[in-house]
Each structure stands twice: as structure tokens, then as C-alpha cells.
Design a protein around this motif. Structure first.
Motif, mmCIF file in Angstrom:
data_model
loop_
_atom_site.group_PDB
_atom_site.id
_atom_site.type_symbol
_atom_site.label_atom_id
_atom_site.label_comp_id
_atom_site.label_asym_id
_atom_site.label_seq_id
_atom_site.Cartn_x
_atom_site.Cartn_y
_atom_site.Cartn_z
ATOM 1 N N GLY A 183 38.874 28.775 -22.956
ATOM 2 C CA GLY A 183 39.789 29.896 -23.076
ATOM 3 C C GLY A 183 41.248 29.556 -22.846
ATOM 4 N N PRO A 184 42.092 30.604 -22.811
ATOM 5 C CA PRO A 184 43.529 30.402 -22.664
ATOM 6 C C PRO A 184 43.894 29.813 -21.297
ATOM 7 C CG PRO A 184 43.004 32.680 -23.273
ATOM 8 C CD PRO A 184 41.721 32.019 -22.930
ATOM 9 N N GLU A 185 45.014 29.094 -21.279
ATOM 10 C CA GLU A 185 45.497 28.504 -20.027
ATOM 11 C C GLU A 185 45.941 29.616 -19.064
ATOM 12 O OE1 GLU A 185 48.569 25.333 -20.379
ATOM 13 O OE2 GLU A 185 49.636 26.502 -18.868
ATOM 14 N N GLN A 186 45.383 29.596 -17.852
ATOM 15 C CA GLN A 186 45.776 30.570 -16.827
ATOM 16 C C GLN A 186 45.861 29.861 -15.482
ATOM 17 O OE1 GLN A 186 43.723 34.562 -17.066
ATOM 18 N NE2 GLN A 186 42.328 33.469 -18.415
ATOM 19 N N SER A 187 47.010 29.992 -14.838
ATOM 20 C CA SER A 187 47.198 29.331 -13.544
ATOM 21 C C SER A 187 46.806 30.278 -12.422
ATOM 22 C CB SER A 187 48.659 28.922 -13.376
ATOM 23 O OG SER A 187 48.976 27.919 -14.324
ATOM 24 N N ARG A 188 46.186 29.714 -11.392
ATOM 25 C CA ARG A 188 45.745 30.547 -10.257
ATOM 26 C C ARG A 188 46.903 30.839 -9.317
ATOM 27 N NH1 ARG A 188 41.182 28.101 -6.689
ATOM 28 N NH2 ARG A 188 40.926 30.125 -5.702
ATOM 29 N N HIS A 189 46.776 31.921 -8.584
ATOM 30 C CA HIS A 189 47.809 32.299 -7.610
ATOM 31 C C HIS A 189 47.931 31.203 -6.549
ATOM 32 C CE1 HIS A 189 50.108 34.508 -4.714
ATOM 33 N NE2 HIS A 189 50.098 35.608 -5.468
ATOM 34 N N PRO A 190 49.159 30.754 -6.272
ATOM 35 C CA PRO A 190 49.330 29.659 -5.299
ATOM 36 C C PRO A 190 48.762 29.974 -3.919
ATOM 37 C CG PRO A 190 51.463 30.599 -5.950
ATOM 38 C CD PRO A 190 50.437 31.171 -6.878
ATOM 39 N N HIS A 192 46.140 31.779 -3.268
ATOM 40 C CA HIS A 192 44.680 31.629 -3.307
ATOM 41 C C HIS A 192 44.304 30.156 -3.212
ATOM 42 C CE1 HIS A 192 44.378 35.682 -5.684
ATOM 43 N NE2 HIS A 192 44.874 35.818 -4.466
ATOM 44 N N ILE A 193 45.105 29.339 -3.900
ATOM 45 C CA ILE A 193 44.844 27.889 -3.857
ATOM 46 C C ILE A 193 45.047 27.378 -2.433
ATOM 47 C CG2 ILE A 193 45.601 25.633 -4.711
ATOM 48 C CD1 ILE A 193 46.505 27.164 -7.313
ATOM 49 N N ALA A 194 46.181 27.784 -1.831
ATOM 50 C CA ALA A 194 46.497 27.308 -0.470
ATOM 51 C C ALA A 194 45.409 27.750 0.510
ATOM 52 C CB ALA A 194 47.858 27.848 -0.044
ATOM 53 N N ALA A 195 44.906 28.984 0.330
ATOM 54 C CA ALA A 195 43.865 29.484 1.246
ATOM 55 C C ALA A 195 42.580 28.675 1.079
ATOM 56 C CB ALA A 195 43.601 30.965 0.968
ATOM 57 N N GLU A 196 42.265 28.320 -0.164
ATOM 58 C CA GLU A 196 41.051 27.541 -0.397
ATOM 59 C C GLU A 196 41.188 26.142 0.213
ATOM 60 O OE1 GLU A 196 39.554 27.942 -4.377
ATOM 61 O OE2 GLU A 196 38.271 26.199 -4.125
ATOM 62 N N VAL A 197 42.367 25.571 0.081
ATOM 63 C CA VAL A 197 42.592 24.236 0.663
ATOM 64 C C VAL A 197 42.454 24.320 2.188
ATOM 65 C CG1 VAL A 197 44.312 22.404 1.009
ATOM 66 C CG2 VAL A 197 44.027 23.444 -1.258
ATOM 67 N N TYR A 220 53.063 29.276 -12.225
ATOM 68 C CA TYR A 220 52.668 30.613 -11.808
ATOM 69 C C TYR A 220 53.904 31.510 -11.731
ATOM 70 C CZ TYR A 220 50.294 34.445 -9.645
ATOM 71 O OH TYR A 220 49.777 35.680 -9.422
ATOM 72 N N ASP A 221 53.909 32.567 -12.535
ATOM 73 C CA ASP A 221 55.027 33.512 -12.518
ATOM 74 C C ASP A 221 54.856 34.454 -11.354
ATOM 75 O OD1 ASP A 221 56.675 32.840 -14.719
ATOM 76 O OD2 ASP A 221 55.054 33.483 -16.069
ATOM 77 N N SER A 222 55.781 34.386 -10.401
ATOM 78 C CA SER A 222 55.595 35.200 -9.205
ATOM 79 C C SER A 222 56.046 36.640 -9.415
ATOM 80 C CB SER A 222 56.321 34.573 -8.015
ATOM 81 O OG SER A 222 57.625 34.253 -8.405
ATOM 82 N N GLY A 223 56.572 36.952 -10.603
ATOM 83 C CA GLY A 223 56.908 38.346 -10.882
ATOM 84 C C GLY A 223 58.394 38.622 -10.710
ATOM 85 N N ASP A 224 59.051 37.866 -9.804
ATOM 86 C CA ASP A 224 60.481 38.105 -9.568
ATOM 87 C C ASP A 224 61.331 37.134 -10.404
ATOM 88 O OD1 ASP A 224 59.825 35.778 -8.360
ATOM 89 O OD2 ASP A 224 60.422 36.350 -6.334
ATOM 90 N N GLY A 225 60.756 36.692 -11.517
ATOM 91 C CA GLY A 225 61.493 35.788 -12.399
ATOM 92 C C GLY A 225 61.342 34.332 -11.992
ATOM 93 N N ARG A 226 60.668 34.078 -10.852
ATOM 94 C CA ARG A 226 60.499 32.686 -10.396
ATOM 95 C C ARG A 226 59.186 32.120 -10.915
ATOM 96 N NH1 ARG A 226 61.977 29.225 -7.450
ATOM 97 N NH2 ARG A 226 59.964 28.901 -6.428
ATOM 98 N N ARG A 227 59.228 30.868 -11.253
ATOM 99 C CA ARG A 227 58.061 30.190 -11.787
ATOM 100 C C ARG A 227 57.723 29.025 -10.874
ATOM 101 N NH1 ARG A 227 57.487 28.708 -18.147
ATOM 102 N NH2 ARG A 227 56.356 30.621 -18.579
ATOM 103 N N LEU A 228 56.551 29.081 -10.278
ATOM 104 C CA LEU A 228 56.149 27.996 -9.392
ATOM 105 C C LEU A 228 55.447 26.911 -10.196
ATOM 106 C CD1 LEU A 228 55.760 28.056 -5.959
ATOM 107 C CD2 LEU A 228 53.480 27.591 -6.828
ATOM 108 N N ARG A 229 55.890 25.676 -10.014
ATOM 109 C CA ARG A 229 55.302 24.561 -10.777
ATOM 110 C C ARG A 229 54.422 23.707 -9.876
ATOM 111 N NH1 ARG A 229 60.652 23.016 -14.114
ATOM 112 N NH2 ARG A 229 59.478 21.170 -14.643
ATOM 113 N N LEU A 230 53.783 22.706 -10.500
ATOM 114 C CA LEU A 230 52.861 21.863 -9.731
ATOM 115 C C LEU A 230 53.589 21.159 -8.576
ATOM 116 C CD1 LEU A 230 50.095 20.624 -9.239
ATOM 117 C CD2 LEU A 230 50.615 18.888 -10.958
ATOM 118 N N LEU A 234 52.306 21.424 -4.773
ATOM 119 C CA LEU A 234 51.954 20.263 -3.944
ATOM 120 C C LEU A 234 52.679 20.363 -2.599
ATOM 121 C CD1 LEU A 234 52.111 17.393 -6.618
ATOM 122 C CD2 LEU A 234 50.060 18.225 -5.446
ATOM 123 N N GLY A 235 53.955 20.746 -2.650
ATOM 124 C CA GLY A 235 54.724 20.902 -1.418
ATOM 125 C C GLY A 235 54.109 21.966 -0.525
ATOM 126 N N ARG A 236 53.629 23.025 -1.130
ATOM 127 C CA ARG A 236 53.076 24.143 -0.375
ATOM 128 C C ARG A 236 51.783 23.786 0.354
ATOM 129 N NH1 ARG A 236 53.469 30.344 -2.399
ATOM 130 N NH2 ARG A 236 55.627 29.963 -2.874
#
Ligand code: 5AD
Ligand code: SF4
Length: 494
Positions: A183-190, A192-197, A220-230, A234-236
Motif C-alpha cells: 500500500g501507500p507510504e505512511q509514516s508512523r507517529h514519532p 508511538h515509535i518512541a513509546a515502543e522503543v 511525519y507532518d505534525s500538523g503545525d507545518g513541521r515535518r519530522l524526518r528520520l 533518530l535524535g528523539r
């Protein structure tokens, strides 16, 4: 009464993770895992469609089950994952004894599907929408991300885990079935990822591998115009206490941005290892594959990786015998492998996939024997390169996360209690050495003494555990420089 579950997995790390999650969810529904197919009440195959061979393997396994199912009609047989999504009803045409066909995006429905077969005896199909069938948001929703609670016992090892950071793919390389079956590319919420880690670290996990078909396209588009990248992700997650190593696979060459390479260099827990498939060294072939880059671009990208991340190890994938690949174009791939210094490469013979652009547009015009020969030739070149890379490490001390006894030799050294162990360096090199089994799960320093094209052999320098102190400094830093990740030259050991 406890019901028993048997699951067989083929394919990539994404499938390994999916199976882990399926088992976790079925355990919570009272299932217990068995390794004996004949003992199981539910028999599942998590499948792969990337090459025809992987599909044939599953259809023959299903064929072998036919009489077993006839004798025990209450047993439930399910086909999950990529082949289920791709073949849909065809699975039941070829194997009518299959009760459940469940695509990659529908795995969370499995307990409900099993219950439905038990209740009605009728076959159940759970599939996501075809990408051409509906709007993008509808299709995206039908490939819902499947990341429920984890089951630590299903992991390859208790101290290593995969974490999905995105699903799907939007690249549409012409040979590849993945964009339609995942399916289409979809990035997970950061978060959720951090909590799983964090959860994995609390369970004792030391190494995590972030997964995505094109993991470096994560955004990941956080909604406020910011885009979180890999790089930021990783820093998070970097400072998660307990996590010692972070890897990420698989990278797309065009998305290897400098901010990501800076993060790999600067964050000491991020392994200086990049898997970046080239697929071919010939521009005509790359164009027909619709890889969106040229061989020159790939070489420049590689130079940037090596410049920005000193000591980085790079590995690649190649397809040989793609439609229209001439002897000359194949030689371009050979040239690239000779020059690039890949740690290793996975080499595949082109396998036409119905439903892909290449299968529609181009004849599969390279004979099977030619594909075979090219596969062997390219492998031989890569093996020589790998051997050179490995030999250059003789005399170095490397940090090895010990994974377990080596496959080949569970031979015990008479009386000494030593066993042949295997593990990996920060650069993903496999190291085999003798040591006490209690070292499994620990990071130790090993002096490399011998090398083959596939393996480094060495001896443990010190059993002192190497790891991260709460302040992020490595406990074994001899020169007090956190973040120094390149392998050191051996010092005399007293
Ligand atoms: N035939 C052969 N190899 C393929 N791959 C993907 N699709 C095909 C195909 N149709 C290979 C690519 C990819 C790897 C996971 O599988 O090299 O990087
Ligand atoms: Fe397939 Fe290309 Fe996507 Fe990789 S990037 S999963 S090869 S379509």
C-alpha cells in the motif's frame, strides 16, 4: 483448552515483525505456539511476493498440507501477507483447503477471522483496497498500520527487535510488487515509535532496527507545518535508556540526505551501517526500472556517505537479468560492485511480477541461464570485495553484540566451557569467536585475527561489558570521546 498455533514466515524483516505481532495478538487470545505443524489447531503462512520462487515455496507447502486438512477438517489454514494481498481469491483456487486469506494491512483482524471460521466453517477473506480502486485516504485506511503490543518471545533474540516506522511504498520501481501489496507510504507517529522503543528497552532490548521499505523517506507532518524526518526521529529515540544500538533499513538512494548522514555520524548509538540498494550500475536499466537516479548519482551519494560518516559500511541489492539488460549493461553493474567497496550485496535474478509496470511494458528477455551466470559472476566480484574489506579489519579491536552460538559449530571446547559464538559489530560485520555462553546479549571487544568473505574471526580481548552510561558516553571509551564509533587499532592486552 489452549489452542495451538503454527506459523511459518518467508520474506523480509517486515514479515518477521508482522509474524511476531500476529503471535503476540493470538497469544492474548489463548493460543500457544508449536513448532510441529501436525500438532497445530491454526496453521498460518506469512508470505512474500517479491519473487516468484517465494510464492512457489508457499504453494508447495500448502499442497503438502492438503491431506492433513482433509483428515482434520477443523484445523484452520491461513495465508497472510503479501501473497494473500496479491493473489486474493486465486489462493483458494490453487489451494481450496485454505480457510483464511488475509492481506498485510488486515492482520489485526486475524483473531476475529479465526473465530468466524470456527463459528461458520466458511472461508474468510480480508484484503486492503487496490491502489487504483479508491481515493488515497481510503486506500491508506485499508492498509492500517498493525502495531499492537509486542510479544518478546517471538523476537529473533530478547535483546534485538524490529520497530516499524513506516508502512508501504510510493516509489513504484517498475519491477516491484511492494507498492501494491503493502500500500501507500505512511509514516508512523514519532511518539508511538518512541513509546515502543521505550517499552522494548524496558523488556531488556539493546538493539533496535527501524524498518521501512524506504526508511530514509520517513516524514511525519505534525500538523503545525513541521515535518519530522528520520534524522530527527533518530535524535528523539537516541537517549532511550537501555538501548545501545540503533540501525535502520532499507534506504532509497535519492533520499540519503546530509542531515541523516550527520545524525548517523553524531549520534553514538546509531550504527554506521547503511543498506542502500543500487539495483543496477547501468543508466538505461535504472531508467527502465524507474529508480529515479543515475549510476553517477549513486556514486556521488556513496561518496557523500563515506565523507560524512567516516568508517561507514554500505551494503546493496542488485537485480541481474532485468528486461533489456545487455552484456554491456551487466558489465556496468560489475564495475559498480568492483568500485563501490560494499560490505556485502544481495543479488537477485529478475523475476517478472504480474501487476507491475515492468511486466506490462517489457518482455522478460534475458534467458534463465544468462541470469544465473550473471548472478554468479556478480556474486564472485562482490565476494572478492567483501574479502578485501574483511581482511583490512584484521588486527582491529571491534565491539561485538553477541547474538548466540554460531550455526556451524556448537562444538564445546573440552572442559573449558567455551563455545563458538557469533555476533555483529556496529558496522554490521559478522564476527565469530570462542567465549562463554553467558556473553550472549553482551557487547564485548574482539580482536579480529582472520577473515573470509562472509565472516571475521577473532578472540575476546576483554570480557568487560561495553555499553552506554546514563549520560550517553560509552563505558569502554578509552580516550574519553563519546561518539567515536570507528573500530580501533588493537592495543596489547595484558
Ligand atoms: N525480481 C527480482 N528481485 C526483485 N527485488 C524486488 N523485486 C524484484 C523482482 N521482481 C529485489 C530488489 C529489492 C530486494 C528486496 O528484492 O533488489 O531491493
Ligand atoms: Fe520496491 Fe522500489 Fe519501493 Fe523498494 S523502493 S519497495 S524496490 S518499489
Amino acid at each position: 483448552m489452549t489452542k495451538r498455533l503454527y506459523i511459518e514466515t518467508v520474506g523480509c524483516q517486515m514479515n518477521v515483525l508482522d509474524s511476531e505481532l500476529v503471535v503476540g495478538s493470538l497469544r492474548r487470545h489463548g493460543y500457544e505456539l508449536t513448532h510441529e505443524v501436525t500438532e497445530a489447531d491454526v496453521i498460518l503462512f506469512n508470505t512474500c511476493s517479491v519473487r516468484q520462487h517465494a510464492e512457489e515455496k508457499i504453494y508447495s507447502a500448502l499442497g503438502r498440507l492438503r491431506s492433513h486438512k482433509q483428515r482434520h477438517p477443523s484445523k484452520i489454514v491461513g495465508v497472510l501477507g503479501c501473497m494473500a494481498q496479491k493473489d486474493q481469491e486465486l489462493v483458494r483456487k490453487r489451494a481450496p483447503h485454505v480457510d483464511i486469506v488475509c492481506g498485510t494491512g488486515q492482520l489485526s483482524r486475524l483473531p476475529e477471522l479465526i473465530a468466524e471460521v470456527e463459528r461458520t466453517g466458511l472461508p474468510q477473506l480480508a484484503l486492503s483496497l487496490d491502489r487504483a480502486e479508491a481515493s488515497r485516504p481510503e486506500v491508506e485506511q485499508s492498509f492500517e498500520s498493525y502495531d499492537p503490543l509486542r510479544d518478546p518471545s517471538m523476537r529473533p533474540s530478547p535483546f534485538q527487535a524490529y520497530v516499524r516506522i513506516m508502512i508501504g511504498c510510493d516509489k513504484f520501481c517498475t519491477y516491484c510488487i511492494v507498492p501494491s501489496v503493502r500500500g501507500p507510504e505512511q509514516s508512523r507517529h514519532p511518539e508511538h515509535i518512541a513509546a515502543e522503543v521505550r517499552q522494548l528497552a524496558d523488556e531488556g532490548c539493546k538493539e533496535i532496527t527501524l524498518l521501512g521499505q524506504t526508511v530514509n523517506s520517513y516524514k511525519y507532518d505534525s500538523g503545525d507545518g513541521r515535518r519530522l524526518r528520520l534524522s530527527e526521529l533518530l535524535g528523539r529515540i537516541h537517549d532511550t535508556t537501555g538501548i545501545e544500538r540503533i540501525k535502520f533499513i532499507t534506504n532509497f538512494p535519492k533520499d540519503m540526505t546530509d542531515d541523516l548522514l550527520d545524525a548517523v555520524r553524531e549520534l553514538p548509538k546509531v550504527c554506521p551501517y547503511l543498506h542502500v540498494p543500487a539495483q543496477s550500475g547501468c543508466n538505461d536499466v535504472l531508467k527502465r526500472m524507474k529508480r529515479l537516479y543515475t549510476a553517477e548519482y549513486y556514486r556521488d551519494m556513496l561518496a557523500r556517505c563515506r565523507e560524512n560518516v567516516p568508517g561507514v559500511a554500505v551494503s546493496s541489492d542488485f537485480i541481474v537479468g532485468f528486461c533489456g539488460e545487455t552484456e554491456e549493461s551487466f558489465q556496468r553493474s560489475c564495475d559498480l560492485v568492483r568500485e563501490a567497496g560494499f560490505k556485502n550485496s544481495f543479488i537477485f535474478k529478475y523475476s517478472p511480477r504480474p501487476g507491475t509496470k515492468a511486466d506490462d511494458l517489457y518482455p522478460d528477455d534475458v534467458a534463465e541461464e544468462v541470469k544465473k551466470r550473471r548472478n554468479n559472476d556478480l556474486l564472485a566480484i562482490q565476494n572478492a570485495v567483501s574479502l578485501q574489506d574483511h581482511r583490512a579489519r584484521i588486527g582491529q579491536i571491534v565491539e561485538v553484540l553477541v547474538e548466540g552460538p554460531s550455526k556451524a559449530a556448537l562444538k564445546r571446547d573440552s572442559g573449558s566451557g567455551l563455545v563458538q559464538l557469533t555476533g555483529r559489530t556496529m558496522t554490521d560485520h559478522i564476527v565469530v569467536f570462542e567465549g562463554n555462553e553467558r556473553l550472549v546479549g553482551q557487547t564485548v571487544e574482539v580482536m579480529v585475527q582472520e577473515a573470509t568473505a562472509f565472516t571475521l574471526f577473532g578472540t575476546v580481548v576483554t570480557e568487560k561489558r561495553v555499553g552506554f552510561l546514563p549520560d550517553g558516553h560509552r563505558s569502554s571509551d578509552r580516550d574519553g570521546q563519546p561518539g567515536k564509533k570507528t573500530d580501533r587499532v588493537a592495543l596489547p592486552v595484558i
